[in-house]
Structure formats: C-alpha cells, structure tokens
Design a protein around this motif. Structure first.
Motif, PDB file in Angstrom:
ATOM      1  N   THR A  25      47.788  34.193  37.731  1.00  0.00           N
ATOM      2  CA  THR A  25      47.443  35.378  38.508  1.00  0.00           C
ATOM      3  C   THR A  25      45.943  35.643  38.417  1.00  0.00           C
ATOM      4  O   THR A  25      45.362  35.627  37.330  1.00  0.00           O
ATOM      5  CB  THR A  25      48.212  36.608  37.991  1.00  0.00           C
ATOM      6  OG1 THR A  25      49.606  36.306  38.002  1.00  0.00           O
ATOM      7  CG2 THR A  25      47.961  37.818  38.869  1.00  0.00           C
ATOM      8  N   GLY A  26      45.313  35.834  39.578  1.00  0.00           N
ATOM      9  CA  GLY A  26      43.885  36.107  39.598  1.00  0.00           C
ATOM     10  C   GLY A  26      43.024  34.851  39.631  1.00  0.00           C
ATOM     11  O   GLY A  26      41.807  34.932  39.791  1.00  0.00           O
ATOM     12  N   ARG A  27      43.646  33.693  39.507  1.00  0.00           N
ATOM     13  CA  ARG A  27      42.911  32.430  39.555  1.00  0.00           C
ATOM     14  C   ARG A  27      42.922  31.890  40.976  1.00  0.00           C
ATOM     15  O   ARG A  27      43.876  32.098  41.723  1.00  0.00           O
ATOM     16  CB  ARG A  27      43.530  31.388  38.622  1.00  0.00           C
ATOM     17  CG  ARG A  27      43.677  31.847  37.185  1.00  0.00           C
ATOM     18  CD  ARG A  27      42.395  31.656  36.406  1.00  0.00           C
ATOM     19  NE  ARG A  27      42.596  32.030  35.012  1.00  0.00           N
ATOM     20  CZ  ARG A  27      43.044  31.195  34.079  1.00  0.00           C
ATOM     21  NH1 ARG A  27      43.333  29.936  34.396  1.00  0.00           N
ATOM     22  NH2 ARG A  27      43.194  31.608  32.834  1.00  0.00           N
ATOM     23  N   ARG A  28      41.867  31.138  41.316  1.00  0.00           N
ATOM     24  CA  ARG A  28      41.761  30.578  42.663  1.00  0.00           C
ATOM     25  C   ARG A  28      41.660  29.057  42.565  1.00  0.00           C
ATOM     26  O   ARG A  28      40.957  28.533  41.696  1.00  0.00           O
ATOM     27  CB  ARG A  28      40.535  31.144  43.369  1.00  0.00           C
ATOM     28  CG  ARG A  28      40.553  32.653  43.448  1.00  0.00           C
ATOM     29  CD  ARG A  28      39.229  33.186  43.954  1.00  0.00           C
ATOM     30  NE  ARG A  28      39.115  33.061  45.410  1.00  0.00           N
ATOM     31  CZ  ARG A  28      37.956  32.982  46.061  1.00  0.00           C
ATOM     32  NH1 ARG A  28      36.814  32.951  45.387  1.00  0.00           N
ATOM     33  NH2 ARG A  28      37.939  32.907  47.379  1.00  0.00           N
TER      34      ARG A  28
ATOM     35  N   GLU B   5      45.893  31.926  43.781  1.00  0.00           N
ATOM     36  CA  GLU B   5      45.531  31.933  45.196  1.00  0.00           C
ATOM     37  C   GLU B   5      45.103  30.501  45.520  1.00  0.00           C
ATOM     38  O   GLU B   5      44.203  29.959  44.875  1.00  0.00           O
ATOM     39  CB  GLU B   5      44.372  32.907  45.431  1.00  0.00           C
ATOM     40  CG  GLU B   5      43.846  32.905  46.846  1.00  0.00           C
ATOM     41  CD  GLU B   5      42.585  33.752  47.004  1.00  0.00           C
ATOM     42  OE1 GLU B   5      41.793  33.451  47.906  1.00  0.00           O
ATOM     43  OE2 GLU B   5      42.383  34.695  46.203  1.00  0.00           O
TER      44      GLU B   5
ATOM     45  N   ASP C 271      38.402  28.566  40.191  1.00  0.00           N
ATOM     46  CA  ASP C 271      38.892  28.188  38.860  1.00  0.00           C
ATOM     47  C   ASP C 271      39.374  26.744  38.773  1.00  0.00           C
ATOM     48  O   ASP C 271      39.248  26.094  37.728  1.00  0.00           O
ATOM     49  CB  ASP C 271      40.043  29.118  38.450  1.00  0.00           C
ATOM     50  CG  ASP C 271      39.621  30.570  38.410  1.00  0.00           C
ATOM     51  OD1 ASP C 271      39.111  31.005  37.360  1.00  0.00           O
ATOM     52  OD2 ASP C 271      39.766  31.268  39.430  1.00  0.00           O
TER      53      ASP C 271
END
Length: 312
Positions: free
Chosen positions: A25-28, A52, A104
């Motif tokens: 969560t919150g990583r791309r 994402e 990320d």
C-alpha cells in the motif's frame, strides 16, 4: 565472498505465494511488457499486494484489457496503462518525462527473443536495442523517481540464454559477424545481468538495488519468432525429461520476490532463478550464472558503451 541468498520458495512457487503477507500500500510500480506473459502475473501480484501499478506497453489496447482484468481479480483500481516502445528512444524519453513522483519498483520485463535480423533506425540490432538499450534508458530516465522513493528496487529480467553469449564488445550490433538469433538474444540477456551489477554499484548510495532474474521456461508471446520444432530441439538440448514448463504465475514468482520480499532488503547486483540466488554455471548446464555476466569490469564497460551509444 558474499553469502548466497536462499528463500523458502522454489521453482513451483507462484507470484501470489511469494508476495503473501507483503503490504505494498502506498508503493508505486512500473512493469514493462505488463500486458502479456509473466508481465501480467507480475502486475497482478503487485496490485494484489496493494501497489499502484503502471503497465508500460506497446499495445495500449491490450494494456487496457489487462488492467481491467487485474482490477477485477484484485479489487485494486490503481492499475494504469502507459505507452512504451523500448526500441524507440523517443518513446522511452516521453514515458520518463511524463512520470511524476517517486517510483518504488521497476520491473524491466518486456523483451523480444530470437528474432530475425532487424535494426532500429540508428542501426542497432533489435534484440539488444529492446532488451538492453531501451531498459537502460528507461531506468536511467526514472533514476530520480527511484531515488526519491528511498529503498527502490529494479528487477532486470534476464534468461538462461545469457549462457549462450557474453556481450561481444567488438561487434555488439552484428556489423561484421554473421547474425545468429540466439547469440543475439543471449548477448542481450547477459547485458541485463551486467546492468544489475553496475546499476547497484552506481545507485546503491541512492537506496536503489538492481537484481537480475531468470524466470524459467514459460510458453508466452515472447516466443513468437520461435517455432514448435525449434522449441522441441531446444528442449532436447536441455536434457528433455528434466525440462519443465512453468505456468506464467510460477514464471513471475522470482521477479515478484526480488521486487517485494523483505529477504532482499539491501541486496543487489545478483542473478536469481527459481526464487534463490543462482549457483555459478557449470559446462553444458542451462542453469546457473556465467562468470562473465557478473564481471564488474564488463559491467562498467557496458554501462559506458551504452551511455556513448545513447548519446550517439
């Protein structure tokens, strides 16, 4: 000598299994070639863990279909599609210029295999141009985004075919030597490993690690230039009965492991197969990693040659 990395996973583990318990969560993430083969399952596993995900693809219609499928199976609506043609440096530059914010995870997954001789407008041999030069330019163009993420990971998808050829610096683009599709493919896959070695050396200070992966044998669109007869011949060469096809879900597992597992924190410049760091290759085997693919001097030379080529 560094300790060889092993994990609880194996050749039969799936991407979903290796990412289980990891929260992205919150990583791309960006996955090149994310609309076919193991790219789809790599993207699905990352999205399933909450990342994402941007599918960087040549065929955006196929990308849209894949994104819808990944969203349907994972419930993650943050699955995007962006056009990227790795053989076209303008396309790579447009992709990196349009990227905004930290990144990320970069999975350099796309590729072409054993194609007939084709050249880019610059005269570059197409397999090297796509598999190495395009991904190099992409990673370099996204370097700022990767550095901004802290602890970013780059996965360089190589192949056991790297055992077929080192990078032939005297004639990378087959200007004078006879073109052979598998030698050209092997050279490009060695370049993918050397990129991991030198990329980690140069970028570890920015918190970026790069590792290479041999996903295994998976029947996908990658082999569109390879006939069934040729595949049978290769299979016989590789010991016949010992040769096992993986499912795309199994083929994506080592990429996803390198992209996400806490077991790989701070680890870079290495080559993995079947969810573990590979042993040195021995004569005649299609397993393991060639010494020339991990050679720091060759890795540095390739980086410099690549920069000169792209500056051309």
């Amino acid at each position: 000598m560094s300790t060889r990395i092993t994990t609880p996973f194996s050749a039969t583990s799936t991407a979903a299994e290796v990412v289980q318990g990891v929260d992205l969560t919150g990583r791309r993430a960006v996955v090149t070639g994310g609309a076919s083969g193991i790219g789809v399952e790599t993207a699905r596993a990352l999205a399933g863990a909450g990342a994402e995900v941007t599918l960087a693809v040549r065929d955006t219609a196929a990308g849209d279909r894949t994104a819808a499928d990944v969203t349907a199976t994972t419930g993650n609506k943050a699955v995007h599609v962006a056009r990227l043609d790795l053989a076209d440096q303008d396309s790579v530059a447009a992709f990196t210029a349009a990227w905004d914010g930290p990144l990320d995870i970069l999975v350099n997954n796309a590729g072409i295999m054993a194609s007939p001789l084709m050249r880019t407008p610059q005269g570059w041999e197409m397999q090297f141009a796509t598999n190495h030069l395009g991904h190099f330019a992409l990673a370099r163009g996204l370097h700022g985004a990767l550095a901004a993420a802290g602890k970013a990971r780059v996965v360089s998808v190589s192949s056991s075919a790297h055992l077929r050829s080192p990078v032939v610096f005297d004639d990378i683009h087959f200007a004078t030597r006879e073109y052979e599709p598998w030698a050209a493919y092997g050279q490009s896959k060695t370049a993918n490993v050397l990129f991991a070695v030198e990329g980690t050396r140069r970028w570890a200070g920015d918190g970026i690690t790069v590792n290479a992966v041999m996903p295994g044998a998976i029947r996908t669109n990658l082999q569109r230039y390879v006939s069934d007869e040729e595949l049978d011949r290769l299979r016989a060469q590789m010991g016949g009965g010992d040769f096992l096809w993986k499912t795309p879900e199994q083929g994506a597992s080592t990429s996803v492991l390198l992209a996400t597992s806490p077991l790989l924190d701070g680890i870079g410049g290495r080559y993995f197969e079947d969810c573990a760091e590979a042993e040195p290759a021995t004569g005649g085997s299609r397993r393991g990693v060639a010494a020339y693919a991990l050679d720091p001097a060759a890795a540095q030379r390739l980086w410099e040659v690549t920069e000169q080529t792209l500056a051309g």
